[in-house]
Design a protein around this motif. Structure first.
Motif, PDB file in Angstrom:
ATOM      1  N   ASP A 166       0.825  -1.215   0.000  1.00 37.10           N
ATOM      2  CA  ASP A 166       0.000   0.000   0.000  1.00 37.10           C
ATOM      3  C   ASP A 166       0.855   1.260   0.000  1.00 37.10           C
ATOM      4  OD1 ASP A 166      -2.440  -1.315  -0.011  1.00 37.10           O
ATOM      5  OD2 ASP A 166      -2.566  -1.407   2.173  1.00 37.10           O
ATOM      6  N   LEU A 167       2.099   1.140   0.453  1.00 39.59           N
ATOM      7  CA  LEU A 167       2.964   2.312   0.625  1.00 39.59           C
ATOM      8  C   LEU A 167       3.931   2.509  -0.539  1.00 39.59           C
ATOM      9  CD1 LEU A 167       3.887   1.678   4.376  1.00 39.59           C
ATOM     10  CD2 LEU A 167       2.005   3.056   3.469  1.00 39.59           C
ATOM     11  N   VAL A 168       3.810   1.666  -1.560  1.00 42.09           N
ATOM     12  CA  VAL A 168       4.758   1.690  -2.668  1.00 42.09           C
ATOM     13  C   VAL A 168       4.211   2.517  -3.832  1.00 42.09           C
ATOM     14  CG1 VAL A 168       6.032   0.313  -4.352  1.00 42.09           C
ATOM     15  CG2 VAL A 168       5.677  -0.552  -2.035  1.00 42.09           C
ATOM     16  N   GLU A 169       5.034   3.395  -4.356  1.00 49.04           N
ATOM     17  CA  GLU A 169       4.690   4.146  -5.571  1.00 49.04           C
ATOM     18  C   GLU A 169       5.292   3.428  -6.768  1.00 49.04           C
ATOM     19  OE1 GLU A 169       5.580   8.258  -5.598  1.00 49.04           O
ATOM     20  OE2 GLU A 169       4.532   8.689  -3.723  1.00 49.04           O
ATOM     21  N   ILE A 170       4.461   3.184  -7.758  1.00 55.22           N
ATOM     22  CA  ILE A 170       4.937   2.493  -8.956  1.00 55.22           C
ATOM     23  C   ILE A 170       5.761   3.459  -9.796  1.00 55.22           C
ATOM     24  CG2 ILE A 170       4.223   1.312 -11.068  1.00 55.22           C
ATOM     25  CD1 ILE A 170       1.700   0.480  -9.565  1.00 55.22           C
ATOM     26  N   PRO A 171       6.950   3.064 -10.227  1.00 51.06           N
ATOM     27  CA  PRO A 171       7.796   3.957 -11.038  1.00 51.06           C
ATOM     28  C   PRO A 171       7.090   4.386 -12.323  1.00 51.06           C
ATOM     29  CG  PRO A 171       8.969   1.938 -10.450  1.00 51.06           C
ATOM     30  CD  PRO A 171       7.560   1.754 -10.030  1.00 51.06           C
ATOM     31  N   GLN A 172       7.181   5.657 -12.619  1.00 52.57           N
ATOM     32  CA  GLN A 172       6.555   6.190 -13.825  1.00 52.57           C
ATOM     33  C   GLN A 172       7.538   6.149 -14.987  1.00 52.57           C
ATOM     34  OE1 GLN A 172       3.186   7.482 -13.689  1.00 52.57           O
ATOM     35  NE2 GLN A 172       3.325   6.436 -11.712  1.00 52.57           N
ATOM     36  N   ASP A 173       7.029   5.838 -16.171  1.00 51.65           N
ATOM     37  CA  ASP A 173       7.878   5.874 -17.356  1.00 51.65           C
ATOM     38  C   ASP A 173       8.311   7.310 -17.633  1.00 51.65           C
ATOM     39  OD1 ASP A 173       7.601   3.197 -17.680  1.00 51.65           O
ATOM     40  OD2 ASP A 173       6.094   3.316 -19.269  1.00 51.65           O
ATOM     41  N   ALA A 174       9.585   7.471 -17.966  1.00 55.94           N
ATOM     42  CA  ALA A 174      10.083   8.811 -18.313  1.00 55.94           C
ATOM     43  C   ALA A 174       9.358   9.328 -19.547  1.00 55.94           C
ATOM     44  CB  ALA A 174      11.587   8.747 -18.553  1.00 55.94           C
ATOM     45  N   ASP A 175       9.151   8.447 -20.505  1.00 56.19           N
ATOM     46  CA  ASP A 175       8.439   8.821 -21.731  1.00 56.19           C
ATOM     47  C   ASP A 175       7.158   8.007 -21.802  1.00 56.19           C
ATOM     48  OD1 ASP A 175      10.500  10.555 -22.650  1.00 56.19           O
ATOM     49  OD2 ASP A 175      11.638   8.789 -23.286  1.00 56.19           O
ATOM     50  N   LYS A 176       6.026   8.684 -21.612  1.00 57.85           N
ATOM     51  CA  LYS A 176       4.739   8.006 -21.678  1.00 57.85           C
ATOM     52  C   LYS A 176       4.481   7.487 -23.097  1.00 57.85           C
ATOM     53  CE  LYS A 176       2.709   8.252 -17.612  1.00 57.85           C
ATOM     54  NZ  LYS A 176       2.198   7.068 -16.908  1.00 57.85           N
ATOM     55  N   PHE A 177       3.902   6.299 -23.170  1.00 60.61           N
ATOM     56  CA  PHE A 177       3.607   5.720 -24.470  1.00 60.61           C
ATOM     57  C   PHE A 177       2.482   6.479 -25.150  1.00 60.61           C
ATOM     58  CE2 PHE A 177       0.810   2.885 -26.929  1.00 60.61           C
ATOM     59  CZ  PHE A 177       1.683   2.560 -27.953  1.00 60.61           C
TER      60      PHE A 177
END
Length: 405
Positions: A166-177
């Motif tokens: 619950d406390l984890v942030e999912i890494p965001q892609d630097a370049d969104k598809f």
């Protein structure tokens, strides 16, 4: 744990093979209360749920020692086993590859116990997926979903005091598809060049109707009504890889979600190609005789011998065709995006686009296709320029009046 659905006195019953104290399996009958007519699917769903619950009760959570409890890697294996009966085959195969192929080897190496697992351990695993395998955000989200569900069950059972996922942030892609799309002119050129090719019909249906690959290959002749001029999406053919690494086709009488099941107008251009394909199939059946595969007679997308056309064949052949003809490379699935983009450019309402594509939620449609075409941006710029002129010199050297509104 195994089981089956059976009928007795006009009602469905579940029969579970449970292990007794003597170690022998004995049948356990469970009344569903469902009458026979129209309830087989519900009964099968109840069977999967019952098997899942029984297996979860039988599983002994492995423990490395009495003080620390199970290792994270051991717990994920036991959780995967407990979910098998409740999952569709393709979903279970996906879970299996994620957990046994990535999670278990990683967490075995770290040696972290389930009770000691923190959000940092999970975040480090996602970083590992990115750095080692180049996994993108969507892939990591699937791994996160597995971990979150497994830890939620451990929390409910009282094995751990909380769910660190619950406390984890999912890494965001630097370049969104952002999907590649063909313009109206590019699509017309594609249609001109692909005329007569084996994948012509598959390309046309994906571009005109925005169907997913599995929906295209799942089309049957009884889904096409030439009299009423309709075409229905209600069956899919997809490919999955089982735990042994073997690929197999999955034929399902359902689409991705309820909204994906849809009836659409049969366009004249598509009808003409469909009728031609129907005549070809009749000729091939007559020519091949007993050599023709009659297991897939109802399907539209079969080869000359009646064998199912596989999903990867469509994608690879489309890629090779574009390369051969010197056309701008896009994926086969991008024909679906091109369909949506063209509808957006023609000012079709977002809700109608959602229904056309079979999205379950309009937010999915808006997230994927909210990007305006350049022509839309020029139109917006003209509106703002006319409404908010502030008297600066324009490109024509003339000065506009200072007006607001």
């Amino acid at each position: 744990m195994t089981g089956r659905v059976t009928l007795k006195n006009g009602f469905y019953y579940l029969i579970l093979n449970t292990k007794g104290l003597d170690g022998k399996y004995k049948p356990k009958w469970i009344k569903t209360g469902l009458p026979e007519k129209g309830n087989k699917t519900k009964a099968e769903a109840m069977l999967r749920q019952a098997l899942c619950e029984m297996e979860a009760q039988e599983i002994e959570v492995p423990a490395a020692d009495q003080n620390n409890g199970p290792l994270m890697s051991e717990y994920m294996i036991s959780w995967l086993k407990s979910r098998k009966a409740a999952l569709q085959e393709s979903t279970y195969n996906s879970y299996y590859l994620n957990i046994m192929g990535r999670m278990v080897p990683y967490f075995e190496q770290t040696g972290v116990y389930l009770n000691d697992l923190t959000a940092d351990h999970i975040s480090d695993y996602y970083t590992y997926l990115q750095d080692t395998f180049g996994n993108k955000e969507n892939t990591i989200r699937r791994h996160h979903a597995n971990i979150h569900k497994a830890l939620k069950q451990a929390f409910i059972k009282g094995i751990i005091p909380g769910n660190p996922a619950d406390l984890v942030e999912i890494p965001q892609d630097a370049d969104k598809f952002i999907p590649e799309t063909y313009s109206q002119e590019e699509l017309k050129e594609l249609f001109r060049l692909i005329r007569g090719e084996r994948i012509e019909l598959a390309v046309l249906i994906a571009a005109f109707y925005g169907m997913r690959r599995g929906e295209v290959l799942g089309l049957k002749w009884n889904a096409v009504n030439f009299e009423e001029k309709t075409i229905c999406v209600r069956h899919t053919v997809t490919e999955t890889t089982d735990p042994s690494g073997k690929k197999k086709l999955l034929h399902r009488n359902r689409a991705k979600n309820k909204s994906s099941i849809r009836t659409m107008p049969l366009m004249p251009e598509i009808e003409a190609v469909l009728r031609t394909e129907q005549e070809k199939q009749k000729a091939y059946r007559k020519l091949c005789g007993r050599s023709y595969n009659r297991n897939y007679l109802g399907y539209i997308f079969v080869d000359e011998l009646g064998n199912m056309i596989k999903p990867n064949y469509i994608s690879q052949t489309f890629h090779d065709f574009l390369e051969k003809k010197g056309l701008r490379p896009i994926r086969y699935h991008d024909l679906r995006h091109s369909c949506a983009s063209l509808l957006m450019a023609k000012k079709v309402d977002l809700r109608r686009i959602q229904e056309w594509l079979g999205h379950s939620d309009i937010t999915t449609t808006s997230r994927l296709y909210i990007h305006m075409s350049y022509a839309d941006k020029e139109e917006s710029a003209a509106v703002l320029n006319d409404s908010l002129s502030i008297g600066y010199q324009g490109g024509n050297g003339k000065t506009s009046a200072v007006t607001i509104g």
